[in-house]
Write a protein that holds these residues in place. Sequence first.
Motif: not given
Lengths: 319, 232, 57
Positions: A21-23, A25-26, A28-29, A32-33, A35-37, A39-40, B44, B63, C53
Amino acid sequence: MSRSRSFKPDRDVAEWKGPVVRYDLFKEVTVAFVVVLILAVGFAAIFSSPDEKPITLKSWSTAAPVDFVQTAITELDGTSGTARYGPPYNSTQGASQKLGPVSLENLAGVHIPIDTAQDFVVKPLLTLPGATALDGAIARYEGAGGAQRASWNAAYEKAAAKATYPGHLSVPSGSYGPVGLMMSDLLAMARSGALDGALTSSGQLYGTDYTKPLLFIADGQYMADVAGNHHLQGTQWGMMNETGSYPGQAWLWLYTMWYQIPPYSTSSNGDVLVWGTMMILTLLLALVPFIPGLRSIPRRARIYRLIWRRHYRSLSAGR
Amino acid sequence: MSIDVEEHETASPHGATPGVAPTWTGRFRRWAVRDLPPDKLLPDTQPAYVASWIYVFGALTLAAFAVVVLSGAVLAIKGPAWWHVSSAGLFVNSVHLWGTELFFFFMVIHLWGKFFMAAWRGRRKATWITGVLAFVTSIATAFTGYLSQQNFDSEWIGTQAKDGINATGAGAFWNVLDFGQMLLWHVLLLPLVVSIFVGIHVLLVRRRGVVPPFDDSAGAEPAQAEPAGTAS
Amino acid sequence: MPNLVPASLIDLSRPGHYVHWGFIDISVANLVVICVMVLVFVLAITLPFPHGRKAKR
């Protein structure tokens, strides 16, 4: 060359040839950053962070002058915790902890030599300027034989047990010779803050080593009482705790748990036993993939059926 | 003046590709490109079985690590005394502390998830081990952070922890009551070690990919198992 | 020196509360953190994850 070995489901797995499936990486990271920032920063704004003022020799001797004097005499007569510690501070016989027949402390040796009588009492007192009577007392103490000194020390320790502080140090009289003046002057020196300076002084201007004042303070009862009020004592699972109502180091739960149960809680080798146990357990955690039985737990627990439920559903649908 | 003529390897026991010079650099490049081609390094796509929120906890841990390092860097700019006397400093210290709490929070959930997926299967043992090493060195880094606070916490934790560390013999060389020593371990040495373990861990995840599910089809033994790893 | 602690909205510098259960003695703050951790783990493996997808290999 790959040897053909029998397939073990807890060790081996077939390479995935199924759909992908399509993903991103950039993305997600980055998400995540952010969200964590948030929260902190949010937790920081709402809860701040603890900063309990440190205990100094000055604050200790001001808040608990009797405890200070009762501790100081044990530094002088060599019965304090630090004086009898053994390596790495001194070579007290039989003081070091053993793992079976081996004492790792003794193997490492004395690398931070501390003579509590000289380092915590006599040398700091000698830095006081213009104290003629004190200098005379120290000269008399230093010039006396071991038996005489021990007798003075014992007399003072006995008297100090009944000491009070009604605005000044009041110790019942006894035949403790020059030790009385030395102790009352050390207390005055501590209350002025000069002892903090004398014990951190490394013989040059700059210093970062607080070993001596911290060992002295830790020999007293005052610091342990303050820690007890904060629920930080070892017997209170204190290693996990933070001052106030802050969450602490929850990740140390296992380490601090051993200190609560026998044989660790009762053994005089408790520290080294706990460390040994934790090292073995850490090694076991690192080597889980190699340990039959342990590495089968995930397959038997079947929690993976939940994690990969979409995969298994699509498999049974396709069958 | 002499001109170096490149001699290209034509064959090697390691299956060299023609066109790579027998230099350290050339060999490293060949190894890196073979084991971490761009589409593995920066993927990807993911296998379809990667469909659970449990997979986000690795990224969340990274993160949180970034937040901890950045807030620590801000604290380093003004030095160790700043946060005791300035409300801006106290705020940055708070971000550093809560970042650390979140870091361990996410890391432990990540660990639970990977354990229950038996994520070491199929030559992924080194990934598991580097993860454990990152966890353990993170605990040491947090510990030296508590020792570097210059407050009652540092005093109490230092004077208590010294007994355990002295008992192992390490206390002779690693003095938890020496603020300067602990501060340098906290801001330089240990973060470096954690970063190295985390870096290797992430590269191994990219190289080997995310572990496939257990094959639950009754009694099935896949025709072609990945070679059980000596490399892992 | 100004008191810096009220810079927070909720003051956690007051004495904490502790739970005793047999030989276990844990601060409420730590207990909350651990319970939230377990809860988040359970949610992470049970909550539905959005469908990705399909992509070509």
